[in-house]
Design a protein around this motif. Structure first.
Motif, PDB file in Angstrom:
ATOM      1  N   LEU A  59       0.852  -1.183   0.000  1.00 44.84           N
ATOM      2  CA  LEU A  59       0.000   0.000   0.000  1.00 44.84           C
ATOM      3  C   LEU A  59       0.888   1.233   0.000  1.00 44.84           C
ATOM      4  O   LEU A  59       1.838   1.327   0.787  1.00 44.84           O
ATOM      5  N   PHE A  60       0.581   2.192  -0.869  1.00 42.40           N
ATOM      6  CA  PHE A  60       1.408   3.377  -1.026  1.00 42.40           C
ATOM      7  C   PHE A  60       0.555   4.637  -0.878  1.00 42.40           C
ATOM      8  O   PHE A  60      -0.529   4.721  -1.458  1.00 42.40           O
ATOM      9  N   PRO A  61       1.038   5.628  -0.120  1.00 46.39           N
ATOM     10  CA  PRO A  61       0.292   6.895  -0.007  1.00 46.39           C
ATOM     11  C   PRO A  61       0.273   7.623  -1.347  1.00 46.39           C
ATOM     12  O   PRO A  61       1.183   7.488  -2.167  1.00 46.39           O
ATOM     13  N   CYS A  62      -0.783   8.401  -1.542  1.00 49.22           N
ATOM     14  CA  CYS A  62      -0.864   9.281  -2.703  1.00 49.22           C
ATOM     15  C   CYS A  62      -1.503  10.592  -2.256  1.00 49.22           C
ATOM     16  O   CYS A  62      -1.610  10.845  -1.052  1.00 49.22           O
ATOM     17  N   LYS A  63      -1.925  11.414  -3.177  1.00 48.80           N
ATOM     18  CA  LYS A  63      -2.377  12.766  -2.851  1.00 48.80           C
ATOM     19  C   LYS A  63      -3.600  12.777  -1.933  1.00 48.80           C
ATOM     20  O   LYS A  63      -3.717  13.645  -1.061  1.00 48.80           O
ATOM     21  N   GLY A  88      15.334   8.037 -15.026  1.00 47.46           N
ATOM     22  CA  GLY A  88      16.721   7.653 -15.236  1.00 47.46           C
ATOM     23  C   GLY A  88      17.234   6.667 -14.211  1.00 47.46           C
ATOM     24  O   GLY A  88      18.053   5.797 -14.532  1.00 47.46           O
ATOM     25  N   TRP A  89      16.778   6.777 -12.957  1.00 46.73           N
ATOM     26  CA  TRP A  89      17.279   5.882 -11.916  1.00 46.73           C
ATOM     27  C   TRP A  89      16.965   4.414 -12.208  1.00 46.73           C
ATOM     28  O   TRP A  89      17.664   3.512 -11.731  1.00 46.73           O
ATOM     29  N   GLU A 107      14.278   2.763   0.314  1.00 48.65           N
ATOM     30  CA  GLU A 107      15.034   3.564  -0.647  1.00 48.65           C
ATOM     31  C   GLU A 107      14.279   3.676  -1.970  1.00 48.65           C
ATOM     32  O   GLU A 107      14.211   4.752  -2.578  1.00 48.65           O
ATOM     33  N   VAL A 108      13.705   2.561  -2.410  1.00 47.98           N
ATOM     34  CA  VAL A 108      12.966   2.570  -3.679  1.00 47.98           C
ATOM     35  C   VAL A 108      11.642   3.319  -3.514  1.00 47.98           C
ATOM     36  O   VAL A 108      11.223   4.060  -4.415  1.00 47.98           O
ATOM     37  N   ASP A 109      11.004   3.142  -2.368  1.00 53.97           N
ATOM     38  CA  ASP A 109       9.772   3.896  -2.104  1.00 53.97           C
ATOM     39  C   ASP A 109      10.011   5.392  -2.266  1.00 53.97           C
ATOM     40  O   ASP A 109       9.184   6.114  -2.832  1.00 53.97           O
ATOM     41  N   ALA A 110      11.143   5.855  -1.736  1.00 50.82           N
ATOM     42  CA  ALA A 110      11.444   7.292  -1.767  1.00 50.82           C
ATOM     43  C   ALA A 110      11.603   7.808  -3.195  1.00 50.82           C
ATOM     44  O   ALA A 110      11.354   8.991  -3.465  1.00 50.82           O
ATOM     45  N   LEU A 130       3.789   9.668  -6.813  1.00 49.79           N
ATOM     46  CA  LEU A 130       2.484   9.256  -6.302  1.00 49.79           C
ATOM     47  C   LEU A 130       1.808  10.389  -5.529  1.00 49.79           C
ATOM     48  O   LEU A 130       0.600  10.603  -5.651  1.00 49.79           O
ATOM     49  N   ASN A 131       2.591  11.104  -4.740  1.00 55.25           N
ATOM     50  CA  ASN A 131       2.024  12.179  -3.912  1.00 55.25           C
ATOM     51  C   ASN A 131       1.402  13.295  -4.748  1.00 55.25           C
ATOM     52  O   ASN A 131       0.546  14.030  -4.250  1.00 55.25           O
TER      53      ASN A 131
END
Length: 335
Positions: A213-217, A242-243, A262-265, A271-272
């Motif tokens: 689950l990932f936060p968004c706006k 690019g990353w 690290e990948v989430d960041a 997403l935000n």
């Protein structure tokens, strides 16, 4: 009209919502469920049931199923010893539901929802790794035990009609939940991943990033893009950053197990900046497995749920309340 179990009479003797839910499901598919209980009726579970003041023994002679979650001591007080019932009513299906089972060294323990989740190993997987485990809310174990009770009762009824003899069906809630944990155990063994609590992530279910689950706006989205084609389409949806070409971010297994924060960041700012609906539209366009996490008030207003008639209005405290209905649609064969 839902009538897969039409003509089947079920006597429900419930102490908790486990047996009440089993009775509800059987009533939903056409069984005549007679509720025998000293507690107040539950409008959610008792919507299609008949209540009675008759004794249980008066009802069993004409019944096909007895479903109960009362402990053995209370059944004995009601003259409902399961072994004796099998002799008195040889065509009767007796379904016994309990948290830990009715045989073995722990059979007599006063156990409930927490015990089911703990004894099954379920709690080992819920919560954050540096915190105590968390109970899954809303009585998941009780409801899953009720589902198993309803399904097993229905199967036993059809067997009884074919064989001319009833059955004793005895189900443990801890074993029901343990069967779900087994699935994660098999996957973890296949991928050689230790099963640990990991908060909103689920690396133990396959070992590739992303799954969680990932936060968004305006809330959260569920994102599960774990196959190579899904991952490629997800990166395309992100604008081919690019990353993503760096060797560190091409090892999706290490990303999930070793450095997921690290990948989430890297993904979170993108997403935000977008709402759940915007992300859903993009996910549909790019064929990425992503879905918005709905709030309860949004669920009751959901157009798909409404179209399928999932919610039902029932009388409650002088008014009406919308409650969840049957999670299936049954179409009768034409005559």
């Amino acid at each position: 009209m839902y009538d897969s179990m039409a003509g089947v009479t079920v006597v429900e003797v419930a102490g908790t919502r486990t047996a009440r839910f089993a009775g509800k499901l059987l009533a939903d598919v056409g069984a005549t469920v007679v509720r025998v209980s000293g507690s107040e009726p539950d409008p959610y579970f008792d919507l299609r049931k008949a209540s009675t003041r008759s004794t249980v023994t008066e009802l069993l002679a004409g019944a096909d199923v007895l479903v109960t979650d009362l402990p053995d001591s209370e059944l004995a007080e009601l003259d409902l010893d399961p072994a004796e019932l099998r002799v008195r009513y040889p065509r009767l299906v007796v379904t016994l539901l309990s948290a830990l089972g009715r045989t073995g060294s722990r059979a007599g323990l006063d156990a409930g929802e927490a015990a089911m989740q703990a004894a099954s190993g379920f709690l080992h997987l819920t919560g954050y790794p540096d915190r105590e485990p968390l109970l899954v809310p809303y009585g998941l174990g009780e409801l899953q035990l009720g589902i198993s009770g309803a399904g097993a009762s229905a199967a036993a009824v059809w067997r009884a009609r074919a064989a001319g003899t009833g059955a004793l069906v005895e189900i443990s809630g801890a074993e029901v939940l343990a069967s779900y944990v087994r699935i994660y155990g098999a996957v973890g063994n296949y991928y050689d991943i230790a099963l640990v609590r990991d908060g909103r992530r689920a690396p133990g279910s396959g070992g590739r990033w992303p799954f969680g689950l990932f936060p968004c706006k305006d809330g959260y989205v569920a994102l599960i893009a774990r196959t190579a084609p899904e991952w490629d389409r997800f990166l395309e949806m992100l604008g081919s950053p690019g990353w993503a070409k760096e060797p560190r971010y091409t090892d999706v297994r290490a990303m999930a197990i070793d450095y997921p924060d690290e990948v989430d960041a890297l993904v979170q700012p993108w997403l935000n900046a977008r709402t759940r609906d915007e992300l859903l539209a993009l996910a549909q366009e790019y064929k990425v497995p992503m879905a918005p996490v709905r709030r309860i008030d949004e669920l009751t207003a959901d157009i798909q749920m409404g179209y399928r008639g999932f919610f039902e209005s029932v009388p409650l405290d002088g008014g009406e309340a919308d409650i969840p209905g049957r999670p299936w649609v049954e179409t009768l064969a034409p005559h």
